[in-house]
Design a protein around this motif. Structure first.
Motif, PDB file in Angstrom:
ATOM      1  N   MET A   1       0.852  -1.188   0.000  1.00 28.96           N
ATOM      2  CA  MET A   1       0.000   0.000   0.000  1.00 28.96           C
ATOM      3  C   MET A   1       0.893   1.246   0.000  1.00 28.96           C
ATOM      4  O   MET A   1       1.613   1.517   0.962  1.00 28.96           O
ATOM      5  CB  MET A   1      -0.901  -0.008   1.236  1.00 28.96           C
ATOM      6  N   ASP A   2       0.854   2.005  -1.092  1.00 27.05           N
ATOM      7  CA  ASP A   2       1.677   3.215  -1.200  1.00 27.05           C
ATOM      8  C   ASP A   2       0.878   4.374  -1.791  1.00 27.05           C
ATOM      9  O   ASP A   2       1.412   5.205  -2.519  1.00 27.05           O
ATOM     10  CB  ASP A   2       2.927   2.954  -2.029  1.00 27.05           C
ATOM     11  N   ARG A   3      -0.409   4.412  -1.430  1.00 27.03           N
ATOM     12  CA  ARG A   3      -1.283   5.463  -1.947  1.00 27.03           C
ATOM     13  C   ARG A   3      -1.815   6.308  -0.791  1.00 27.03           C
ATOM     14  O   ARG A   3      -1.716   5.928   0.368  1.00 27.03           O
ATOM     15  CB  ARG A   3      -2.464   4.846  -2.705  1.00 27.03           C
ATOM     16  N   GLY A   4      -2.420   7.447  -1.129  1.00 30.83           N
ATOM     17  CA  GLY A   4      -2.991   8.299  -0.098  1.00 30.83           C
ATOM     18  C   GLY A   4      -1.949   8.727   0.917  1.00 30.83           C
ATOM     19  O   GLY A   4      -0.820   9.084   0.570  1.00 30.83           O
ATOM     20  N   PHE A   5      -2.313   8.663   2.200  1.00 30.44           N
ATOM     21  CA  PHE A   5      -1.365   9.021   3.251  1.00 30.44           C
ATOM     22  C   PHE A   5      -0.156   8.094   3.263  1.00 30.44           C
ATOM     23  O   PHE A   5       0.932   8.476   3.683  1.00 30.44           O
ATOM     24  CB  PHE A   5      -2.051   8.964   4.620  1.00 30.44           C
ATOM     25  N   TRP A   6      -0.360   6.852   2.782  1.00 26.56           N
ATOM     26  CA  TRP A   6       0.711   5.851   2.794  1.00 26.56           C
ATOM     27  C   TRP A   6       1.809   6.176   1.774  1.00 26.56           C
ATOM     28  O   TRP A   6       2.874   5.567   1.798  1.00 26.56           O
ATOM     29  CB  TRP A   6       0.129   4.466   2.529  1.00 26.56           C
TER      30      TRP A   6
END
Length: 258
Positions: free
Chosen positions: A174-179
């Motif tokens: 997970m590397d989207r949004g805040f991540w």
């Protein structure tokens, strides 16, 4: 102050004993994770009801802790219930064998109960302070920091839940949004929330001494049960996590590298 401490400690002890008993019957020590947030709500409620300090401050802290703790408990119940015991507790159960049911009372439930009381020091210490009666600029700053933390924690949890719900993301990172900006937006959110709570409490003399609470929370988030524990073996389960580490901050948000 003695009455507040007794009420808060008594509530936490009762909560943890009931949860431990249920965990023994269900053979699932993971239940302690769900009641983690509820324990702080118990402390804040006891401090509000028994404390004789500023009613405005006690009310504000009850609201801040209540929203955080109830949301966290609800989210973890939704995520964990029905999926069996977490692998951390399974490992402990294998290690201690038939005596885990009793050992867990001390090493899991009592330990977390003590941590609840320590981290929530700002809440129950400030509940005894009558002055200042109102809320000042430091409390406003604390609420703003709390809001930043809540957005990161709740938003990060929601984004991760949606990511995991898509079968196409199985095994992916997970590397989207805040991540995209921090590998642990939920832990960073916790950090902001408890430093914000301390700022609200720090307008009072006793509340300032509660700085130990957010310090302990920060140490655990970074070095003990948070970032350090989660990343110990995540690379074996998600091979691309090493690349994610290279480009993404571990804790404090920043633009990714590359």
């Amino acid at each position: 102050m003695g009455a507040v401490v007794a009420a808060a400690a008594g509530g936490v002890v009762a909560l943890m004993l009931v949860t431990w008993t249920i965990s023994v019957v269900r053979r699932d020590a993971s239940l302690v994770d769900i009641v983690w947030g509820l324990g702080f709500v118990v402390v804040a409620t006891a401090s509000f009801l028994v404390g004789d300090g500023s009613s405005a401050r006690r009310t504000l802290l009850l609201v801040l802790v209540g929203i955080w703790g109830l949301r966290l408990a609800g989210y973890l119940a939704w995520r964990n219930l029905g999926h069996g015991e977490d692998r951390r507790y399974q490992k402990m159960r294998r290690h201690y064998g038939e005596w885990f049911w009793l050992i867990s009372l001390v090493t899991v439930f009592a330990l977390q109960g003590v941590l609840m009381l320590v981290v929530s020091l700002p809440v129950w210490l400030s509940a005894t302070a009558e002055r200042p009666d109102g809320l000042g600029p430091l409390a406003v700053l604390g609420v703003l920091l709390w809001l930043v933390g809540f957005v990161f924690e709740a938003g990060g949890d929601l984004q991760l839940a949606r990511f995991k719900a898509d079968p196409a993301n199985e095994g992916k990172v997970m590397d989207r949004g805040f991540w995209r900006y921090t590998r642990h937006p939920n832990y960073f959110g916790d950090f902001c929330i408890w430093w914000g709570i301390w700022l609200v409490a720090a307008e009072t003399g006793p509340g300032r001494w509660g700085v130990l609470g957010p310090i302990v929370m920060t140490v655990f988030l970074l070095r003990v049960s948070g970032v350090a524990m989660l990343e110990r073996d995540i690379g074996t389960r998600r091979p691309k996590y090493a690349d994610y580490i290279e480009r993404t901050s571990a804790f404090f948000p920043r633009p990714p590298k590359g």
